[in-house]
Scaffold this motif. Structure first.
Motif, PDB file in Angstrom:
ATOM      1  N   ASP A  66     -10.286   5.926  -7.183  1.00 63.12           N
ATOM      2  CA  ASP A  66      -9.521   5.589  -5.985  1.00 63.12           C
ATOM      3  C   ASP A  66      -8.387   4.521  -6.410  1.00 63.12           C
ATOM      4  OD1 ASP A  66     -10.857   3.087  -6.504  1.00 63.12           O
ATOM      5  OD2 ASP A  66     -12.260   3.314  -4.790  1.00 63.12           O
ATOM      6  N   HIS A  67      -8.100   4.350  -7.657  1.00 63.78           N
ATOM      7  CA  HIS A  67      -6.956   3.564  -7.827  1.00 63.78           C
ATOM      8  C   HIS A  67      -6.503   3.710  -9.222  1.00 63.78           C
ATOM      9  CE1 HIS A  67      -5.918  -0.881  -7.057  1.00 63.78           C
ATOM     10  NE2 HIS A  67      -5.532  -0.644  -8.097  1.00 63.78           N
ATOM     11  N   LEU A  68      -5.123   3.637  -9.162  1.00 62.78           N
ATOM     12  CA  LEU A  68      -4.475   4.017 -10.484  1.00 62.78           C
ATOM     13  C   LEU A  68      -4.065   2.744 -11.367  1.00 62.78           C
ATOM     14  CD1 LEU A  68      -1.967   7.121  -9.325  1.00 62.78           C
ATOM     15  CD2 LEU A  68      -4.467   7.140 -10.279  1.00 62.78           C
ATOM     16  N   VAL A  69      -4.336   2.546 -12.537  1.00 64.16           N
ATOM     17  CA  VAL A  69      -3.963   1.462 -13.222  1.00 64.16           C
ATOM     18  C   VAL A  69      -3.222   1.926 -14.472  1.00 64.16           C
ATOM     19  CG1 VAL A  69      -4.451  -0.412 -14.656  1.00 64.16           C
ATOM     20  CG2 VAL A  69      -6.018   0.327 -12.780  1.00 64.16           C
ATOM     21  N   HIS A  78       7.901   4.956 -15.149  1.00 66.15           N
ATOM     22  CA  HIS A  78       6.725   5.456 -15.164  1.00 66.15           C
ATOM     23  C   HIS A  78       5.856   4.780 -14.256  1.00 66.15           C
ATOM     24  CE1 HIS A  78       2.705   6.528 -16.148  1.00 66.15           C
ATOM     25  NE2 HIS A  78       2.490   5.486 -16.635  1.00 66.15           N
ATOM     26  N   CYS A  79       6.039   3.601 -13.967  1.00 65.69           N
ATOM     27  CA  CYS A  79       5.095   2.473 -13.358  1.00 65.69           C
ATOM     28  C   CYS A  79       5.662   2.865 -11.872  1.00 65.69           C
ATOM     29  CB  CYS A  79       5.468   1.116 -13.743  1.00 65.69           C
ATOM     30  SG  CYS A  79       4.377   0.575 -15.091  1.00 65.69           S
ATOM     31  N   ARG A  80       6.782   2.844 -11.637  1.00 66.90           N
ATOM     32  CA  ARG A  80       7.210   3.458 -10.275  1.00 66.90           C
ATOM     33  C   ARG A  80       7.009   4.563  -9.615  1.00 66.90           C
ATOM     34  NH1 ARG A  80      10.983   7.220  -9.831  1.00 66.90           N
ATOM     35  NH2 ARG A  80      12.196   6.231 -11.369  1.00 66.90           N
ATOM     36  N   GLN A  81       7.068   5.652 -10.524  1.00 68.39           N
ATOM     37  CA  GLN A  81       6.651   7.155  -9.953  1.00 68.39           C
ATOM     38  C   GLN A  81       5.112   7.035 -10.031  1.00 68.39           C
ATOM     39  OE1 GLN A  81       9.086  10.260 -12.244  1.00 68.39           O
ATOM     40  NE2 GLN A  81       9.357   8.215 -13.117  1.00 68.39           N
ATOM     41  N   THR A  82       4.324   6.391 -10.737  1.00 70.67           N
ATOM     42  CA  THR A  82       2.830   5.730 -10.537  1.00 70.67           C
ATOM     43  C   THR A  82       2.348   5.562  -9.027  1.00 70.67           C
ATOM     44  OG1 THR A  82       2.507   5.730 -12.994  1.00 70.67           O
ATOM     45  CG2 THR A  82       0.476   5.184 -11.533  1.00 70.67           C
ATOM     46  N   ALA A  83       3.276   4.150  -8.956  1.00 69.84           N
ATOM     47  CA  ALA A  83       3.102   3.657  -7.507  1.00 69.84           C
ATOM     48  C   ALA A  83       3.332   4.527  -6.396  1.00 69.84           C
ATOM     49  CB  ALA A  83       4.088   2.295  -7.599  1.00 69.84           C
ATOM     50  N   ALA A  84       4.311   5.352  -6.575  1.00 73.25           N
ATOM     51  CA  ALA A  84       4.558   6.150  -5.526  1.00 73.25           C
ATOM     52  C   ALA A  84       3.397   7.488  -5.481  1.00 73.25           C
ATOM     53  CB  ALA A  84       5.918   6.954  -5.926  1.00 73.25           C
ATOM     54  N   ALA A  85       3.195   8.104  -6.651  1.00 77.65           N
ATOM     55  CA  ALA A  85       1.947   8.985  -6.666  1.00 77.65           C
ATOM     56  C   ALA A  85       0.722   8.349  -5.968  1.00 77.65           C
ATOM     57  CB  ALA A  85       1.755   9.443  -7.754  1.00 77.65           C
ATOM     58  N   ALA A  86       0.397   7.166  -6.304  1.00 78.79           N
ATOM     59  CA  ALA A  86      -0.624   6.455  -5.715  1.00 78.79           C
ATOM     60  C   ALA A  86      -0.515   6.543  -4.175  1.00 78.79           C
ATOM     61  CB  ALA A  86      -0.946   5.329  -6.187  1.00 78.79           C
ATOM     62  N   ALA A  87       0.632   6.139  -3.588  1.00 75.56           N
ATOM     63  CA  ALA A  87       1.086   5.945  -2.201  1.00 75.56           C
ATOM     64  C   ALA A  87       0.625   7.371  -1.441  1.00 75.56           C
ATOM     65  CB  ALA A  87       2.152   5.315  -1.970  1.00 75.56           C
ATOM     66  N   LEU A 111      11.082  -1.151  -6.189  1.00 75.35           N
ATOM     67  CA  LEU A 111      10.486  -0.069  -5.469  1.00 75.35           C
ATOM     68  C   LEU A 111       9.059  -0.259  -5.851  1.00 75.35           C
ATOM     69  CD1 LEU A 111      12.948   2.840  -6.729  1.00 75.35           C
ATOM     70  CD2 LEU A 111      12.937   1.018  -4.559  1.00 75.35           C
ATOM     71  N   ASP A 112       8.625  -0.865  -6.851  1.00 74.26           N
ATOM     72  CA  ASP A 112       7.157  -0.807  -7.116  1.00 74.26           C
ATOM     73  C   ASP A 112       6.533  -1.835  -6.036  1.00 74.26           C
ATOM     74  OD1 ASP A 112       7.422   0.191  -9.653  1.00 74.26           O
ATOM     75  OD2 ASP A 112       7.326  -1.759 -10.837  1.00 74.26           O
ATOM     76  N   ARG A 113       7.204  -2.802  -5.514  1.00 80.42           N
ATOM     77  CA  ARG A 113       6.639  -3.657  -4.450  1.00 80.42           C
ATOM     78  C   ARG A 113       6.522  -3.171  -3.136  1.00 80.42           C
ATOM     79  NH1 ARG A 113       8.645  -9.712  -4.511  1.00 80.42           N
ATOM     80  NH2 ARG A 113       7.398 -10.397  -6.351  1.00 80.42           N
ATOM     81  N   LEU A 114       7.622  -2.138  -2.697  1.00 79.26           N
ATOM     82  CA  LEU A 114       8.049  -1.320  -1.500  1.00 79.26           C
ATOM     83  C   LEU A 114       6.940  -0.640  -1.521  1.00 79.26           C
ATOM     84  CD1 LEU A 114      11.915  -1.084  -1.129  1.00 79.26           C
ATOM     85  CD2 LEU A 114      10.356  -2.894   0.035  1.00 79.26           C
ATOM     86  N   LEU A 115       6.536   0.052  -2.526  1.00 77.54           N
ATOM     87  CA  LEU A 115       5.433   1.138  -2.809  1.00 77.54           C
ATOM     88  C   LEU A 115       4.157   0.661  -2.563  1.00 77.54           C
ATOM     89  CD1 LEU A 115       7.337   3.317  -5.355  1.00 77.54           C
ATOM     90  CD2 LEU A 115       6.866   4.218  -3.060  1.00 77.54           C
ATOM     91  N   GLY A 116       3.828  -0.767  -2.677  1.00 78.51           N
ATOM     92  CA  GLY A 116       2.668  -1.390  -2.320  1.00 78.51           C
ATOM     93  C   GLY A 116       1.765  -1.371  -3.530  1.00 78.51           C
TER      94      GLY A 116
END
Ligand SMILES: *Cc1c(COP(=O)(O)O)cnc(C)c1O
Length: 324
Positions: A66-69, A78-87, A111-116
């Motif tokens: 239930d959580h991506l790291v 990659h981190c930003r796209q992972t954050a978006a995919a998780a959201a 964007l990482d921050r905005l994506l939560g």
């Protein structure tokens, strides 16, 4: 020889367009240039990690996570796209970023921050140690973390670029277009491994040329070969040898990773002003800058066709404003 693809979630806008770079081709007076627009894959401005994440997120869900790291540089696409995919999939996301927080929160970091996403900094410690800590904390809180390696470059993620090669070969067939070279930015090797394997599986006849962004050629070639071989096994293709088709150019490493120089600056301006296409300062600016230089040296002839595979990264541009 047909790959047996695992399940994937739908995240990307596919197929991404193949376009002609008519004005740039004319300007350089060299080979005909095409571009594959993986900067348009979607996930909060797109990029090559989206195709990998379709398989990675499906694997996470299949394991009940239930959580991506994941981890990367402060301006990691990659981190930003992972954050978006998780959201998008209703999962939590924790990112372990290299170094310490910069004074300005901009580009991908914003964007990482905005994506939560939850952000953690490794400081002067090894990233792996910090990841272990974050994962242990999540488990202690009753969460089920799924760990994605740097760049999403394991056999699960690389499958995304095997499939991408199917997409490209179908597009080229429909256009009745021959391509002699595919040129792209290569770093953690997942894109490269997938393309090389896909080229073999789908009968692409040209050469796949990775422009190294940060590794000496020998090291990157070994990484890519090993990953491509392991990905073949993962997809049920048995033991395939692709080592002979792994080609790397490392002539454009400049002052190192994310150090913007004249090569990147010129490529970014040319593509922007001749084609209205944005490149990024770290990956595609360097790879295209190298390609432009190779064309000027006559490495490709006028009758040939070169396809530049745009891997995204434009969200990082504002963070490099003072270097551009
Ligand atoms: C990650 C990335 C690459 C490199 O892809 P790898 O699969 O890590 O080799 C190239 N371009 C951009 C914009 C990226 O974000």
């Amino acid at each position: 020889m047909k790959p047996n693809y695992p399940n994937r979630v739908t995240l990307a806008h596919l197929p991404t367009p193949v376009e002609r770079l008519e004005r740039l081709s004319k300007h350089l007076n060299g080979p005909e240039l095409l571009i594959k627009r993986d900067d348009q894959t979607g996930l909060a401005t797109g990029g090559n990690k989206t195709r990998k994440l379709e398989f990675l997120v499906a694997a996470a869900l299949a394991q009940g996570c239930d959580h991506l790291v994941t981890t990367g540089a402060p301006q990691s696409n990659h981190c930003r796209q992972t954050a978006a995919a998780a959201a998008r999939c209703g999962l939590g996301c924790s990112l372990v970023l290299r170094g310490s927080p910069p004074a300005q929160i901009t580009g991908n970091l914003l964007l990482d921050r905005l994506l939560g996403a939850h952000l953690y900094w490794s400081g002067s410690r090894p990233g792996s140690e910090r990841i272990d800590e974050v994962v242990a904390n999540l488990k202690a809180m009753g969460r089920a973390p799924y760990i994605i390696p740097l760049g999403g470059s394991n056999v699960v993620g690389a499958a995304g670029y095997v499939l991408a090669m199917r997409e490209l070969t179908e597009q080229l067939a429909a256009l009745q277009q021959n391509v002699d070279f595919i040129v792209f930015a290569s770093s953690s090797g997942g894109t490269h491994a997938g393309l090389v394997l896909g080229a073999q599986v789908y009968g692409f006849r040209g050469q796949v040329l990775g422009m190294s962004v940060d590794h000496p050629a020998g090291e990157l070639m070994r990484n890519v070969s090993a990953l491509a071989t392991a990905t073949a096994t993962h997809l049920g293709l048995g033991t395939l040898s692709v080592a002979d088709s792994v080609v790397v150019n490392d002539d454009y490493l400049g002052d190192g990773y994310a150090q913007v120089g004249d090569t990147e600056r010129e490529a970014i301006r040319l593509l922007a002003q001749l084609e209205g296409i944005l490149l990024d300062p770290v990956y595609t600016g360097r790879a295209m800058g190298g390609l432009i230089d190779l064309i000027r040296w006559g490495a490709f002839t006028r009758g040939q066709t070169v396809l530049f595979w745009h891997t995204g990264g434009t969200a990082a541009l504002p963070a490099f404003a003072d270097k551009l």
